[in-house]
Design an enzyme around this catalytic site. Structure first.
Site, PDB file in Angstrom:
ATOM      1  N   GLU A 134     -11.670  -3.381 -20.900  1.00  0.00           N
ATOM      2  CA  GLU A 134     -11.804  -4.840 -20.839  1.00  0.00           C
ATOM      3  C   GLU A 134     -10.477  -5.578 -21.053  1.00  0.00           C
ATOM      4  OE1 GLU A 134     -13.964  -2.805 -22.113  1.00  0.00           O
ATOM      5  OE2 GLU A 134     -15.985  -3.450 -21.514  1.00  0.00           O
TER       6      GLU A 134
ATOM      7  N   GLY B 124       0.782  -1.236   0.000  1.00  0.00           N
ATOM      8  CA  GLY B 124       0.000   0.000   0.000  1.00  0.00           C
ATOM      9  C   GLY B 124       0.810   1.280   0.000  1.00  0.00           C
TER      10      GLY B 124
ATOM     11  N   LEU C  15     -10.721  -7.639 -12.694  1.00  0.00           N
ATOM     12  CA  LEU C  15     -12.053  -7.105 -12.388  1.00  0.00           C
ATOM     13  C   LEU C  15     -13.124  -7.783 -13.224  1.00  0.00           C
ATOM     14  CD1 LEU C  15     -11.491  -3.230 -12.230  1.00  0.00           C
ATOM     15  CD2 LEU C  15     -11.312  -4.924 -10.400  1.00  0.00           C
TER      16      LEU C  15
ATOM     17  N   ASN D  24       1.431   3.034  -2.612  1.00  0.00           N
ATOM     18  CA  ASN D  24       0.692   3.963  -3.478  1.00  0.00           C
ATOM     19  C   ASN D  24      -0.518   4.540  -2.744  1.00  0.00           C
ATOM     20  OD1 ASN D  24       1.739   4.238  -6.375  1.00  0.00           O
ATOM     21  ND2 ASN D  24       1.998   2.058  -5.965  1.00  0.00           N
TER      22      ASN D  24
ATOM     23  N   HIS E 268       0.401   1.252 -13.235  1.00  0.00           N
ATOM     24  CA  HIS E 268       1.160   0.105 -13.740  1.00  0.00           C
ATOM     25  C   HIS E 268       2.646   0.462 -13.773  1.00  0.00           C
ATOM     26  CE1 HIS E 268       1.748  -3.636 -15.855  1.00  0.00           C
ATOM     27  NE2 HIS E 268       2.604  -3.001 -16.625  1.00  0.00           N
TER      28      HIS E 268
END
Ligand code: GAR
Length: 211
Positions: free
Chosen positions: A148, A12, A94, A14, A110
């Site tokens: 997606e 964590g 997701l 970030n 990323h």
């Protein structure tokens, strides 16, 4: 006020960069409504607790099928009525239905300059024998909207980072975080909170007036 939910899986750092940036005014008009982890032992949950932010754990392991996890995860996200979902080192794919429902309202950090070093099954810097593959000299980080695909959504911000000759994976990963991730993720949230970001024809346009 932009209400954000931050999804995490690990340390964590970030998340911490976001919390600190809200505290010191680097990010304005923003409130963290929840931190959601798929890992009950994630130190990120401790960070949330220390700052009085609601932290919850929801993991595919608690469910018999991926389908039921997906449903429960989406219900949990919906319950916070967040304007923006921030994937800050969240290592769970997701549900597609969630990506559709929250199009251009989910961002991800990323640790590379997309489209280099991204794709299915790959998380983090692609290092081999201590340096980036084929001796790449520049890497960095990217904040992008989630679509997606894997790491394919519209890019919001990127920051390059130099690779040094004697870098170990750990040293390089740390430099990418310090020089890129912890800067551009808070910056992207601030831009979104202040309505400076739009997506047109699959590309991000940043309104640079009054920046
Ligand atoms: C960060 O380096 C982030 O870029 C990466 O996970 C790390 C989480 O660190 N995310 C990915 O690799 C996603 N593809 P943190 O928990 O200390 O923020």
């Amino acid at each position: 006020m932009l209400n954000i939910a931050v999804c995490v899986s690990g340390g964590g750092t970030n998340l911490q960069a976001i919390i600190d940036a809200i505290d010191d005014g680097t990010i304005t008009n923003t409130r963290i409504v929840a931190v959601i982890s798929n890992n009950s032992g994630a130190y990120a949950l401790e960070r949330a607790k220390k700052h009085g932010i609601e932290g919850v754990c929801i993991t595919p392991k608690q469910f018999e099928t991926r389908e039921s996890f997906n449903r429960a995860f989406l219900e949990k996200i919906d319950s916070y009525q967040a304007d923006l979902i921030v994937l800050a080192g969240f290592l769970v794919v997701l549900p597609e239905i969630m990506i559709k429902k929250y199009r251009n309202h989910i961002i991800n950090i990323h640790p590379s300059l997309i489209p280099s070093f991204c794709g299915t099954g790959y998380y983090g810097l692609k290092v081999h024998e201590g340096v980036l593959e084929r001796g790449v000299k520049v890497t960095g980080a990217t904040v992008h909207f989630v679509d997606e695909g894997t790491d394919t959504g519209p890019i919001i911000l990127q920051q390059p980072v130099m690779v040094e000759q004697d870098d170990t994976p750990q040293v390089l990963q740390r430099r990418v975080m310090e020089q890129a991730e912890w800067k551009i993720l808070p910056q992207a949230i601030d831009l979104i909170a202040n309505k400076k970001v739009s997506v047109q024809n699959g590309k991000v346009i940043i309104d640079t007036t009054c920046l």
